[in-house]
Structure formats: C-alpha cells, structure tokens
Motif scaffolding. Sequence first.
Motif, PDB file in Angstrom:
ATOM      1  N   MET A 108      -1.927   3.866  -0.896  1.00  0.00           N
ATOM      2  CA  MET A 108      -3.378   3.933  -0.765  1.00  0.00           C
ATOM      3  C   MET A 108      -4.023   3.217  -1.935  1.00  0.00           C
ATOM      4  N   ALA A 109      -5.210   2.657  -1.689  1.00  0.00           N
ATOM      5  CA  ALA A 109      -5.959   1.962  -2.734  1.00  0.00           C
ATOM      6  C   ALA A 109      -7.440   1.980  -2.396  1.00  0.00           C
ATOM      7  N   PHE A 110      -8.266   2.112  -3.439  1.00  0.00           N
ATOM      8  CA  PHE A 110      -9.718   2.044  -3.290  1.00  0.00           C
ATOM      9  C   PHE A 110     -10.168   0.604  -3.465  1.00  0.00           C
ATOM     10  N   SER A 111     -11.266   0.251  -2.810  1.00  0.00           N
ATOM     11  CA  SER A 111     -11.880  -1.058  -3.042  1.00  0.00           C
ATOM     12  C   SER A 111     -12.528  -1.040  -4.429  1.00  0.00           C
ATOM     13  N   ARG A 112     -12.811  -2.222  -4.974  1.00  0.00           N
ATOM     14  CA  ARG A 112     -13.422  -2.301  -6.311  1.00  0.00           C
ATOM     15  C   ARG A 112     -14.744  -1.563  -6.396  1.00  0.00           C
ATOM     16  N   ASP A 113     -15.521  -1.607  -5.315  1.00  0.00           N
ATOM     17  CA  ASP A 113     -16.828  -0.944  -5.337  1.00  0.00           C
ATOM     18  C   ASP A 113     -16.730   0.551  -5.030  1.00  0.00           C
ATOM     19  N   GLY A 114     -15.538   1.042  -4.695  1.00  0.00           N
ATOM     20  CA  GLY A 114     -15.334   2.458  -4.434  1.00  0.00           C
ATOM     21  C   GLY A 114     -15.841   2.945  -3.092  1.00  0.00           C
ATOM     22  N   LEU A 115     -16.315   2.041  -2.254  1.00  0.00           N
ATOM     23  CA  LEU A 115     -16.876   2.440  -0.970  1.00  0.00           C
ATOM     24  C   LEU A 115     -15.843   2.514   0.151  1.00  0.00           C
ATOM     25  N   HIS A 116     -14.685   1.916  -0.073  1.00  0.00           N
ATOM     26  CA  HIS A 116     -13.653   1.891   0.969  1.00  0.00           C
ATOM     27  C   HIS A 116     -12.317   2.332   0.402  1.00  0.00           C
ATOM     28  N   LEU A 117     -11.504   2.883   1.283  1.00  0.00           N
ATOM     29  CA  LEU A 117     -10.159   3.321   0.941  1.00  0.00           C
ATOM     30  C   LEU A 117      -9.229   2.800   2.025  1.00  0.00           C
ATOM     31  N   VAL A 118      -8.134   2.216   1.629  1.00  0.00           N
ATOM     32  CA  VAL A 118      -7.147   1.730   2.594  1.00  0.00           C
ATOM     33  C   VAL A 118      -5.858   2.531   2.413  1.00  0.00           C
ATOM     34  N   THR A 119      -5.217   2.869   3.538  1.00  0.00           N
ATOM     35  CA  THR A 119      -3.963   3.615   3.494  1.00  0.00           C
ATOM     36  C   THR A 119      -2.927   2.954   4.396  1.00  0.00           C
ATOM     37  N   ARG A 120      -1.688   3.087   4.016  1.00  0.00           N
ATOM     38  CA  ARG A 120      -0.569   2.564   4.814  1.00  0.00           C
ATOM     39  C   ARG A 120       0.244   3.750   5.299  1.00  0.00           C
ATOM     40  N   GLY A 121       0.322   3.920   6.602  1.00  0.00           N
ATOM     41  CA  GLY A 121       0.987   5.085   7.169  1.00  0.00           C
ATOM     42  C   GLY A 121       2.361   4.787   7.726  1.00  0.00           C
ATOM     43  N   GLY A 122       3.141   5.846   7.898  1.00  0.00           N
ATOM     44  CA  GLY A 122       4.445   5.746   8.522  1.00  0.00           C
ATOM     45  C   GLY A 122       4.349   5.495  10.009  1.00  0.00           C
ATOM     46  N   ASP A 123       3.131   5.528  10.538  1.00  0.00           N
ATOM     47  CA  ASP A 123       2.896   5.249  11.958  1.00  0.00           C
ATOM     48  C   ASP A 123       2.681   3.743  12.195  1.00  0.00           C
ATOM     49  N   ASP A 124       3.137   2.915  11.244  1.00  0.00           N
ATOM     50  CA  ASP A 124       3.046   1.449  11.321  1.00  0.00           C
ATOM     51  C   ASP A 124       1.614   0.942  11.396  1.00  0.00           C
ATOM     52  N   THR A 125       0.695   1.644  10.688  1.00  0.00           N
ATOM     53  CA  THR A 125      -0.690   1.196  10.651  1.00  0.00           C
ATOM     54  C   THR A 125      -1.192   1.122   9.209  1.00  0.00           C
ATOM     55  N   VAL A 126      -2.170   0.278   9.009  1.00  0.00           N
ATOM     56  CA  VAL A 126      -2.943   0.235   7.776  1.00  0.00           C
ATOM     57  C   VAL A 126      -4.370   0.522   8.198  1.00  0.00           C
ATOM     58  N   LYS A 127      -4.979   1.512   7.554  1.00  0.00           N
ATOM     59  CA  LYS A 127      -6.319   1.927   7.984  1.00  0.00           C
ATOM     60  C   LYS A 127      -7.291   1.915   6.818  1.00  0.00           C
ATOM     61  N   ARG A 128      -8.549   1.633   7.153  1.00  0.00           N
ATOM     62  CA  ARG A 128      -9.611   1.625   6.172  1.00  0.00           C
ATOM     63  C   ARG A 128     -10.607   2.703   6.504  1.00  0.00           C
TER      64      ARG A 128
END
Length: 128
Positions: A108-128
């Motif tokens: 998981m990682a936050f965007s520089r502006d802190g408004l978005h979060l991205v995650t990488r799941g074991g369900d073969d997806t990357v979500k924002r």
Amino acid sequence: MGHVADITSGAWNPTSSTEFITASNDSTIRIWDATVRTAHKSVIVVRSKERGARTKVTACAFSADGKTIGGACEDGTVHIWDARGNLARPSRSCETAHEKGVGAVSGMAFSRDGLHLVTRGGDDTVKR
C-alpha cells in the motif's frame, strides 16, 4: 516489548528520521522511535470485520505528511488512522477493499497529496 508474531511490513515516517511503523501477523501496527530500543511508542490493535476476531496486518504505510497511517489486513480490509489522534479506532475503513481468502494485501502507498491510497491485493488487483 514488541511484536509476538512475524513482521509483515514496515515504513519510515517521511517527516521524522527516527519514527517508523511495523505491521505484524499479531494483529497490530506498532509505532517506534528508533532512538528508544526497548519499547514501541504506541500500538494499534486491528480488529477483524468478523465480530470479536483479529486479523493479520499484512501491509502498512505513512502518508507523505506523516499525519496518516494506513493498514491492510489479510481479510481484505483497509484501515486509515489519524496518527495525531486516538489510535483505538480507525478514522476510515473499507471492509471490501479486496476479496477475502484469496491472498493477503501485499502493499500500500499514499499519493503525495495524501488524497489517494493504492493497495495491491492477493486477488490480483491494484485498487485506488
């Protein structure tokens, strides 16, 4: 004292050269001060979406300003805490961020502006 199970993730606070967090299979995220070697500063106990249960915390991250902590769990839930406030309950949660039972959230990682979060799941997806 520290974690009582495997550590799964860690992140430095981008605004402090001495503060970092670790996530663990013991259902906690711990906040540490690198200058104090004997104990953590704070503990976030992560609860499962299933009543009364715990869940392994598989990823953690700080926002760019160091004011927000994110944690992702084996059950697919993603939580966000205000690092300056009460850590007993997350300020935001998404219990359906990723599919449960097909693998842990591994990043998981936050965007520089802190408004978005991205995650990488074991369900073969990357979500924002």
